[in-house]
Scaffold this active site. Structure first.
Site, PDB file in Angstrom:
ATOM      1  N   HIS A  19       0.852  -1.181   0.000  1.00 33.38           N
ATOM      2  CA  HIS A  19       0.000   0.000   0.000  1.00 33.38           C
ATOM      3  C   HIS A  19       0.888   1.231   0.000  1.00 33.38           C
ATOM      4  O   HIS A  19       1.938   1.229   0.631  1.00 33.38           O
ATOM      5  CB  HIS A  19      -0.905   0.013   1.249  1.00 33.38           C
ATOM      6  N   ASP A  33      -8.040  -5.255   0.012  1.00 30.66           N
ATOM      7  CA  ASP A  33      -8.587  -6.076  -1.068  1.00 30.66           C
ATOM      8  C   ASP A  33      -8.144  -7.527  -1.023  1.00 30.66           C
ATOM      9  O   ASP A  33      -8.573  -8.335  -1.839  1.00 30.66           O
ATOM     10  CB  ASP A  33      -8.215  -5.461  -2.424  1.00 30.66           C
TER      11      ASP A  33
END
Ligand code: ACO
Length: 423
Positions: free
Chosen positions: A301, A358
């Protein structure tokens, strides 16, 4: 601490004001830099650039903190519901019971699409990617609400558009799903909660536990400060483009697999690992190979360099949903194995790569019966209140300017045109 930082450019030293946010985050205000020195800053991918001051979402990637309007994501996921969280993001405070009731009714009152939008949705090939359908249908709404195309939306316009888009994007997704399977659409039922209504329009399923699981997923996705799609919304909105095209821009940005498209890519990756015998190690080796463009989808991320707090909540929700639905999905075991192996691997540890929101969301969507290519459209439904809140904040900020970055030109210097016969 001083209110200014000094920038020494050799022959010139200038003062740059220091801006401090409410959580102690610091920034150098460089807005006068070019005017006073001729320099600009260069920041590929905006890794170090604050594009605005915002009061909507706070996150601290090192500590794994995510708060909407000050409220921890864990508390909201545990105790709130999606429409309440949407209101909170948009208006800045938790609603009173009367406000929530009236907002819920207002969203439910938009229970049909304009006929032309239904036709547009129905005209797409069954195999069309739902994100393309959703983006097109969202911008097409502009043709039916000309009263909302003016450059200066009023407060009443914003209230209306908020409830309307929250309802209509849900209708578009459910309608296209049914159409793509050759099934008749199911009408929205205003007596159901947002998530139960969606599941009913998709699958004629109104199970309260399943609807609650979906609601939690939507809450977790509802905003994430200045990510790629929110920034797109702000860039498009900064030109005073109408809200339909602004939100459509956010949908387009989300589609990419480095962003919202990762949830679809994760599931496809897990399926592939399963089809190749369920061995996570070869996927890890591929992800580490710099000659190979493959990345471990659902890992890493831009901001979280510790853990993604949403991923923790989702992992627990995933176990619950699969148990409730009595689903025994081998992909969950593969995902858990992959996560465990990656978290012990020097490559991932050194780069602080952790599962993101996700990594597990796709397994839940799959258990709910949502087809893989619709996962990112589900993300849109979750992220919509965040985009609308970013748009509202932008349009209400008196200091907002049209977004127009600079560049450092590295192309050819001036040269003379040659006729084609002389080249
Ligand atoms: N698999 C393997 N290596 C990775 C991964 C990954 N998933 N993510 C990052 N890396 C490596 C990079 O190759 C780089 O290695 P290097 O230092 O040896 O060159 C290092 O980790 C740093 O990565 P960057 O690409 O610089 O990180 P950035 O902040 O630009 O990218 C991103 C973040 C796009 C999320 C990236 O981690 C990625 O592509 N992940 C997979 C896609 C994904 O899951 N996206 C969803 C993000 S969450 C969301 O949008 C809702």
């Amino acid at each position: 601490m001083a209110n200014n930082a000094k920038l020494d450019l050799g022959d010139k030293t200038i003062d740059l004001p220091i801006i401090e946010g409410s959580e102690g985050e610091k920034a150098l205000d460089i807005s006068k830099l070019r005017g006073e020195t001729g320099f600009i800053t260069l920041d590929n991918g905006f890794v170090n650039t604050g594009s605005c001051q915002s009061a909507i979402t706070f996150l601290n990637g090192e500590k794994g903190i995510l708060r909407y309007r000050g409220y921890p994501i864990e508390q909201l996921a545990e105790s709130s519901n999606f429409l309440e969280v949407s209101w909170l993001l948009f208006y800045g405070e938790l609603p009173t019971a009367a406000e929530l009731e009236s907002f819920t009714k207002k969203v439910a009152s938009f229970n049909t699409l304009p006929e032309g939008i239904e036709k547009i949705v129905d005209t797409f090939p069954k195999t069309a990617h739902p994100m393309g359908v959703l983006s097109s249908a969202t911008v097409a709404l502009s043709a039916y609400y000309e009263n909302h195309l003016g450059p200066q939306p009023t407060d009443a316009d914003k209230d209306e558009l908020f409830a309307q888009l929250m309802a209509q994007l849900k209708l578009i997704v459910a309608r296209f799903y049914r159409k793509s399977l050759g099934l008749a659409p199911i009408a929205s039922d205003p007596s159901l909660s947002y998530s139960a209504d969606f599941l009913n329009m998709m699958f004629e399923n109104t199970d309260a536990d399943v609807a609650k699981a979906l609601d939690v997923l939507l809450i977790l996705h509802a905003d994430h400060e200045q990510n790629c799609s929110a920034s797109t919304v702000r860039v498009v909105g900064s030109s005073h483009a109408n809200v339909f095209t602004t939100i459509s821009g956010g949908i387009d940005a989300l589609w990419g697999q480095l962003h919202g498209g990762a949830n679809q890519a994760v599931l496809e990756m897990l399926e592939q690992i399963k089809n190749e015998g369920g061995n996570a190690s070869s996927a890890l080796a591929k992800a580490k190979d710099k000659e190979d463009p493959f990345k471990l989808m659902g890992f890493g991320h831009r901001v979280y360099k510790n853990f993604d707090p949403r991923a923790k909540i989702i992992k627990v929700a995933c176990d619950k949903v699969l148990e409730k639905l009595n689903v025994n999905d081998p992909l969950l075991e593969i995902a858990k194995g992959l996560e465990a192996e990656a978290l012990q691997d020097d490559y991932f540890v050194a780069r602080k790569l952790y599962p993101n929101v996700d990594f597990y969301s796709g397994i839940i969507y799959k258990a709910l019966g949502i087809p893989t290519n619709m996962f990112t459209a589900m993300f849109v439904l979750g992220r919509l209140p965040g985009w609308l809140s970013q748009w509202k904040e932008l349009r209400e900020d008196p200091s907002a300017k049209i977004c127009r970055p600079r560049q450092i030109y590295i192309g050819q210097t001036e040269r003379n045109y040659k006729k084609i016969e002389d080249r």
